[in-house]
Design a protein around this motif. Sequence first.
Motif, PDB file in Angstrom:
ATOM      1  N   THR A 149      52.291  58.230  24.230  1.00 45.35           N
ATOM      2  CA  THR A 149      52.595  58.447  25.650  1.00 45.35           C
ATOM      3  C   THR A 149      52.155  57.209  26.430  1.00 45.35           C
ATOM      4  OG1 THR A 149      52.444  59.987  27.504  1.00 45.35           O
ATOM      5  CG2 THR A 149      50.417  59.636  26.248  1.00 45.35           C
ATOM      6  N   ASN A 150      52.200  57.310  27.761  1.00 48.85           N
ATOM      7  CA  ASN A 150      51.819  56.187  28.623  1.00 48.85           C
ATOM      8  C   ASN A 150      50.588  56.535  29.443  1.00 48.85           C
ATOM      9  OD1 ASN A 150      54.081  54.674  27.848  1.00 48.85           O
ATOM     10  ND2 ASN A 150      55.354  55.687  29.388  1.00 48.85           N
ATOM     11  N   SER A 151      49.878  55.478  29.829  1.00 51.72           N
ATOM     12  CA  SER A 151      48.736  55.639  30.733  1.00 51.72           C
ATOM     13  C   SER A 151      49.212  56.051  32.126  1.00 51.72           C
ATOM     14  CB  SER A 151      47.996  54.310  30.844  1.00 51.72           C
ATOM     15  OG  SER A 151      47.147  54.308  31.957  1.00 51.72           O
ATOM     16  N   ARG A 152      48.315  56.636  32.884  1.00 50.58           N
ATOM     17  CA  ARG A 152      48.681  56.952  34.263  1.00 50.58           C
ATOM     18  C   ARG A 152      48.842  55.681  35.110  1.00 50.58           C
ATOM     19  NH1 ARG A 152      43.025  59.126  34.800  1.00 50.58           N
ATOM     20  NH2 ARG A 152      43.864  61.064  33.973  1.00 50.58           N
ATOM     21  N   THR A 153      48.372  54.530  34.593  1.00 48.34           N
ATOM     22  CA  THR A 153      48.553  53.261  35.323  1.00 48.34           C
ATOM     23  C   THR A 153      49.805  52.508  34.882  1.00 48.34           C
ATOM     24  OG1 THR A 153      47.319  51.936  33.705  1.00 48.34           O
ATOM     25  CG2 THR A 153      46.035  52.984  35.478  1.00 48.34           C
ATOM     26  N   ASP A 154      50.488  53.032  33.862  1.00 54.71           N
ATOM     27  CA  ASP A 154      51.620  52.309  33.278  1.00 54.71           C
ATOM     28  C   ASP A 154      52.702  51.985  34.310  1.00 54.71           C
ATOM     29  OD1 ASP A 154      53.207  51.413  30.919  1.00 54.71           O
ATOM     30  OD2 ASP A 154      54.505  53.068  31.548  1.00 54.71           O
ATOM     31  N   LYS A 155      53.171  50.754  34.297  1.00 51.03           N
ATOM     32  CA  LYS A 155      54.297  50.296  35.138  1.00 51.03           C
ATOM     33  C   LYS A 155      54.090  50.624  36.612  1.00 51.03           C
ATOM     34  CE  LYS A 155      57.599  51.011  31.388  1.00 51.03           C
ATOM     35  NZ  LYS A 155      56.869  52.123  30.742  1.00 51.03           N
ATOM     36  N   GLY A 156      52.854  50.453  37.068  1.00 46.54           N
ATOM     37  CA  GLY A 156      52.541  50.741  38.473  1.00 46.54           C
ATOM     38  C   GLY A 156      53.431  49.965  39.434  1.00 46.54           C
ATOM     39  N   GLU A 157      53.815  48.746  39.046  1.00 47.89           N
ATOM     40  CA  GLU A 157      54.670  47.928  39.935  1.00 47.89           C
ATOM     41  C   GLU A 157      56.039  48.572  40.140  1.00 47.89           C
ATOM     42  OE1 GLU A 157      53.077  46.876  37.271  1.00 47.89           O
ATOM     43  OE2 GLU A 157      51.925  45.064  37.717  1.00 47.89           O
ATOM     44  N   LEU A 158      56.517  49.307  39.117  1.00 53.30           N
ATOM     45  CA  LEU A 158      57.820  49.980  39.287  1.00 53.30           C
ATOM     46  C   LEU A 158      57.700  51.126  40.278  1.00 53.30           C
ATOM     47  CD1 LEU A 158      59.680  50.335  35.873  1.00 53.30           C
ATOM     48  CD2 LEU A 158      59.926  48.635  37.682  1.00 53.30           C
ATOM     49  N   GLU A 159      56.558  51.836  40.229  1.00 52.98           N
ATOM     50  CA  GLU A 159      56.342  52.927  41.201  1.00 52.98           C
ATOM     51  C   GLU A 159      56.269  52.348  42.607  1.00 52.98           C
ATOM     52  OE1 GLU A 159      56.810  55.781  40.025  1.00 52.98           O
ATOM     53  OE2 GLU A 159      56.628  55.079  37.953  1.00 52.98           O
ATOM     54  N   HIS A 160      55.552  51.222  42.731  1.00 50.50           N
ATOM     55  CA  HIS A 160      55.397  50.575  44.032  1.00 50.50           C
ATOM     56  C   HIS A 160      56.764  50.105  44.553  1.00 50.50           C
ATOM     57  CE1 HIS A 160      53.332  48.508  47.214  1.00 50.50           C
ATOM     58  NE2 HIS A 160      53.816  47.350  46.848  1.00 50.50           N
ATOM     59  N   LEU A 161      57.531  49.487  43.658  1.00 49.07           N
ATOM     60  CA  LEU A 161      58.876  49.017  44.027  1.00 49.07           C
ATOM     61  C   LEU A 161      59.723  50.190  44.525  1.00 49.07           C
ATOM     62  CD1 LEU A 161      61.288  46.991  43.948  1.00 49.07           C
ATOM     63  CD2 LEU A 161      61.569  47.605  41.520  1.00 49.07           C
ATOM     64  N   TRP A 162      59.681  51.301  43.767  1.00 47.88           N
ATOM     65  CA  TRP A 162      60.497  52.461  44.143  1.00 47.88           C
ATOM     66  C   TRP A 162      60.099  52.979  45.525  1.00 47.88           C
ATOM     67  CZ3 TRP A 162      64.864  54.645  42.519  1.00 47.88           C
ATOM     68  CH2 TRP A 162      65.206  55.854  43.103  1.00 47.88           C
ATOM     69  N   ARG A 163      58.807  53.076  45.757  1.00 49.81           N
ATOM     70  CA  ARG A 163      58.351  53.639  47.040  1.00 49.81           C
ATOM     71  C   ARG A 163      58.703  52.717  48.208  1.00 49.81           C
ATOM     72  NH1 ARG A 163      52.790  56.801  47.030  1.00 49.81           N
ATOM     73  NH2 ARG A 163      53.789  57.490  48.940  1.00 49.81           N
ATOM     74  N   GLN A 164      58.631  51.410  47.959  1.00 52.81           N
ATOM     75  CA  GLN A 164      59.012  50.466  49.016  1.00 52.81           C
ATOM     76  C   GLN A 164      60.517  50.547  49.297  1.00 52.81           C
ATOM     77  OE1 GLN A 164      57.409  46.717  47.493  1.00 52.81           O
ATOM     78  NE2 GLN A 164      56.056  46.710  49.259  1.00 52.81           N
ATOM     79  N   ALA A 165      61.321  50.559  48.238  1.00 53.33           N
ATOM     80  CA  ALA A 165      62.775  50.629  48.404  1.00 53.33           C
ATOM     81  C   ALA A 165      63.156  51.954  49.075  1.00 53.33           C
ATOM     82  CB  ALA A 165      63.464  50.489  47.044  1.00 53.33           C
ATOM     83  N   ALA A 166      62.509  53.044  48.649  1.00 48.56           N
ATOM     84  CA  ALA A 166      62.785  54.359  49.256  1.00 48.56           C
ATOM     85  C   ALA A 166      62.372  54.347  50.727  1.00 48.56           C
ATOM     86  CB  ALA A 166      62.036  55.450  48.489  1.00 48.56           C
ATOM     87  N   GLY A 167      61.273  53.683  51.028  1.00 51.75           N
ATOM     88  CA  GLY A 167      60.822  53.566  52.417  1.00 51.75           C
ATOM     89  C   GLY A 167      61.848  52.806  53.258  1.00 51.75           C
TER      90      GLY A 167
END
Length: 275
Positions: A149-167
């Motif tokens: 599985t993945n860490s809860r920190t995995d690909k944090g930049e993708l989550e950040h990118l998504w939230r910025q784009a969604a914003g």
Amino acid sequence: MTAHAPHDQSVTDRSLLSTKAYGTGQHLAARQSLYQWQTPRHDLPGVVVDELTGIRGVVADVGCGNGKFVARVREERPDLTVLPMDVSRGILGTIPGAVVTDVQQLPIADRALGAVLALHMLYHVEDQAQAVRELGRVLEPGGIAIVSTNSRTDKGELEHLWRQAAGDVLGIPEGPTRVQLSARFTLEDAPAILGAVFADIRTIPLPGVIEVTEAEPVIAHLASYEAWADKMGVPFQETIVRARERVDEAIRAEGAFRVTCLGGMLVCQGPDGAE
Ligand SMILES: C[S@@+](CC[C@H](N)C(=O)[O-])C[C@H]1O[C@@H](n2cnc3c(N)ncnc32)[C@H](O)[C@@H]1O
């Protein structure tokens, strides 16, 4: 066990999993292919093959998806009998000997297997405790379960990118988090969940950094969550378009877009005496 995220139901929705999410191998392949830009590159099937050293008999790959691991184990360990299993018929394609089944109720006798693989799949399972009991039940004494599985920190930049784009799309500073598949079974939480059945659990961390100089592989990864598009709280395609613009901007400014990864495998020694 940690509190479950609000998206839980859609992440374990079996009809959604076997149609939109994994009805074909398309979305899984998009996620897998992003790792070709990772440094260091981890040969995950190779790690599994190494861990199977000394294992004999039958090995089931439960939630085998497009059969990437099945093919490699069959190639390198022709002495083993490999059982490919998945709840989604479509993704199994033409994998020889594949069986449509649910990890929560395996059609396998007690103590029948030398090893069982459950790779990047337990986060999709509604009753994880039951699934882990099944993984333990089917192992012979000395058998192993290999889980990833993945860490809860995995690909944090993708989550950040998504939230910025969604914003940007919603006209607010930061949009809602997207559906996070591995949040229900993270690398950090996995030992406690597996520890209900398995006595000895060894974690193999697999860290790395993905660096792309073109937006497409990152955008293909974001787009592979299309099955959950109506659960994101933001127009999906518009957010993808805006994310691409943001990645292009980052590449122009910095020469590359980087994503920090942390996945891992857990090698679990048989449940002898644990049940
Ligand atoms: C992220 S993919 C991982 C595929 C493969 N193990 C790999 O690591 O490349 C998750 C797979 O688990 C399957 N799956 C989800 N829930 C399942 C369940 N309850 N029982 C068996 N397979 C399941 C999905 O259909 C999908 O093919």
